[in-house]
Design an enzyme around this catalytic site. Structure first.
Site, PDB file in Angstrom:
ATOM      1  N   GLU A  39       0.825  -1.216   0.000  1.00 51.80           N
ATOM      2  CA  GLU A  39       0.000   0.000   0.000  1.00 51.80           C
ATOM      3  C   GLU A  39       0.860   1.269   0.000  1.00 51.80           C
ATOM      4  O   GLU A  39       0.493   2.256  -0.620  1.00 51.80           O
ATOM      5  CB  GLU A  39      -0.989  -0.012   1.160  1.00 51.80           C
ATOM      6  N   TYR A 119      -6.417   7.231   3.491  1.00 55.27           N
ATOM      7  CA  TYR A 119      -6.665   6.245   2.430  1.00 55.27           C
ATOM      8  C   TYR A 119      -5.898   4.954   2.689  1.00 55.27           C
ATOM      9  O   TYR A 119      -6.474   3.858   2.679  1.00 55.27           O
ATOM     10  CB  TYR A 119      -6.253   6.832   1.071  1.00 55.27           C
ATOM     11  N   ASP A 137     -10.031   7.468  -2.666  1.00 54.89           N
ATOM     12  CA  ASP A 137      -9.123   8.313  -3.438  1.00 54.89           C
ATOM     13  C   ASP A 137      -9.852   8.801  -4.681  1.00 54.89           C
ATOM     14  O   ASP A 137     -11.070   8.628  -4.811  1.00 54.89           O
ATOM     15  CB  ASP A 137      -7.839   7.545  -3.795  1.00 54.89           C
TER      16      ASP A 137
HETATM   17  N1  ADE Z   1      -3.996   0.801  -5.219  1.00 53.88           N
HETATM   18  C1  ADE Z   1      -3.794   0.950  -3.906  1.00 53.88           C
HETATM   19  N2  ADE Z   1      -3.938  -0.215  -3.262  1.00 53.88           N
HETATM   20  C2  ADE Z   1      -4.229  -1.133  -4.206  1.00 53.88           C
HETATM   21  C3  ADE Z   1      -4.486  -2.526  -4.185  1.00 53.88           C
HETATM   22  N3  ADE Z   1      -4.456  -3.186  -3.048  1.00 53.88           N
HETATM   23  N4  ADE Z   1      -4.761  -3.135  -5.353  1.00 53.88           N
HETATM   24  C4  ADE Z   1      -4.775  -2.427  -6.503  1.00 53.88           C
HETATM   25  N5  ADE Z   1      -4.528  -1.145  -6.594  1.00 53.88           N
HETATM   26  C5  ADE Z   1      -4.260  -0.487  -5.455  1.00 53.88           C
END
Ligand code: ADE
Length: 329
Positions: A39, A119, A137
């Site tokens: 993340e 987020y 987001d």
């Molecule tokens: N963007 C942020 N976290 C994500 C996730 N777990 N899978 C795909 N896109 C992401």
């Protein structure tokens, strides 16, 4: 009204996600630590760019213990090229906290880790702990404002707050799947650039923007603040096969090595000059790079060979236009 429509939208979304989700490396063998890594890496960075680097990072630092035991320099070096280096430093600090205190078990605890905003805390909480918290987001705001044909301005804090509350109300027990399904719809169907693939959308019968043929009217944005432009003269000083570097002690790219920004040219012979631009989130650097052969090694700088610049000192991509002058790098 909004809540009812969103409640109706949850089951088709989950059904669609289960058959359409991408096979991404961070969706296998998840641990709280691996979720934290993915993340943070995915902040401001495209999935395609993260895929390979995530695997490489976890191979190098498979556990919070392994990461906590590394030096900051090693972590930054592993992060090289991904940009937004404060994420690497924050991840390193978070690993040390986790080793000391264990992985946090609540949203509040996750949110308190360095580098974790609302987020990311929502995503980690949902994916690693199974405790739902909204992760809203621009992508999620796009799909929701379209679903509801909602003219709320997506760059206002209030909009994010309202949608977070709404998502919390309608969340099904499958917290992690719900969170990733919302992201996935924004990535694969209701895409940010270009027309949405409404024919493939599990919400096509529910989406007010689609039903009204107004997909392109949403999301609604407020005024955008222009980026600040900074002009810099960047000196690539060379002496006997070495190059002068400075460790940036503050501001953008803090903790990384770079070529010095000077307001007056150093004594020496200018061999070449070129312009380059690097765009950060809120700032643009408009740089004039000067390759200058100097007489001696000024001790104010760190003098490194091309091999050392390649192997030891993380040189951010903001300076990549000047790498062509580094012989052998
Ligand atoms: N963007 C942020 N976290 C994500 C996730 N777990 N899978 C795909 N896109 C992401």
């Amino acid at each position: 009204m909004k809540r009812e429509r969103l409640l109706l939208a949850v089951p088709p979304l989950l059904g669609w996600y289960r058959i359409s989700k991408r096979d991404l490396p961070w969706r296998k063998d998840r641990t709280p630590y691996s979720v934290l890594v993915s993340e943070l890496m995915l902040q401001q960075t495209r999935v395609e760019a993260v895929k390979e680097r995530y695997v490489r990072f976890l191979t190098r630092f498979p556990t919070a213990e392994a990461l906590a035991a590394a030096t900051e320099e090693e972590v930054l070096k592993e992060w090289e090229g991904l940009g937004y280096y404060s994420r690497a430093r924050n991840l390193h600090r978070a690993a040390k906290i986790i080793v000391r205190e264990g992985f946090p078990q609540t949203w509040v605890g996750v949110r308190a880790l360095p580098g974790v905003g609302d987020y990311t805390a929502g995503a980690i909480s949902s994916l690693a702990l199974g405790v739902y918290a909204p992760a809203v987001d621009g992508n999620v705001l796009r799909i929701l404002t379209r679903l509801l044909a909602d003219p709320a301005k997506i760059d206002e804090n209030r909009t994010k707050r309202d949608f977070s509350a709404l998502l919390t109300e309608v969340c099904p027990p499958e917290a992690g799947e719900f969170t990733e399904a919302l992201m996935e719809l924004g990535a694969l169907v209701c895409v940010p650039n270009g027309p949405p693939a409404c024919g493939a959308c599990p919400w096509s019968a529910l989406c007010l923007a689609h039903l009204e043929g107004r997909e392109e009217d949403f999301p609604v944005r407020g005024e955008k603040r222009p980026r600040r432009v900074e002009e810099h003269d960047v000196y690539i000083m060379t002496c006997g096969g070495k190059y002068a570097l400075v460790r940036r002690e503050e501001g953008l790219l803090k903790g990384l090595y770079g070529f010095p920004f000077l307001t007056a040219p150093p004594a020496g012979r200018e061999l070449a000059a070129r312009r380059a631009k690097h765009i950060f989130t809120h700032v643009e650097w408009h740089m004039t790079g000067h390759l200058v052969e100097v007489e001696g090694e000024d001790p104010a700088y760190l003098w490194a060979t091309a091999e050392e610049i390649e192997g030891k000192y993380p040189l951010p991509s903001a300076f990549s236009a000047f790498r062509i002058w580094i012989k052998g790098a």
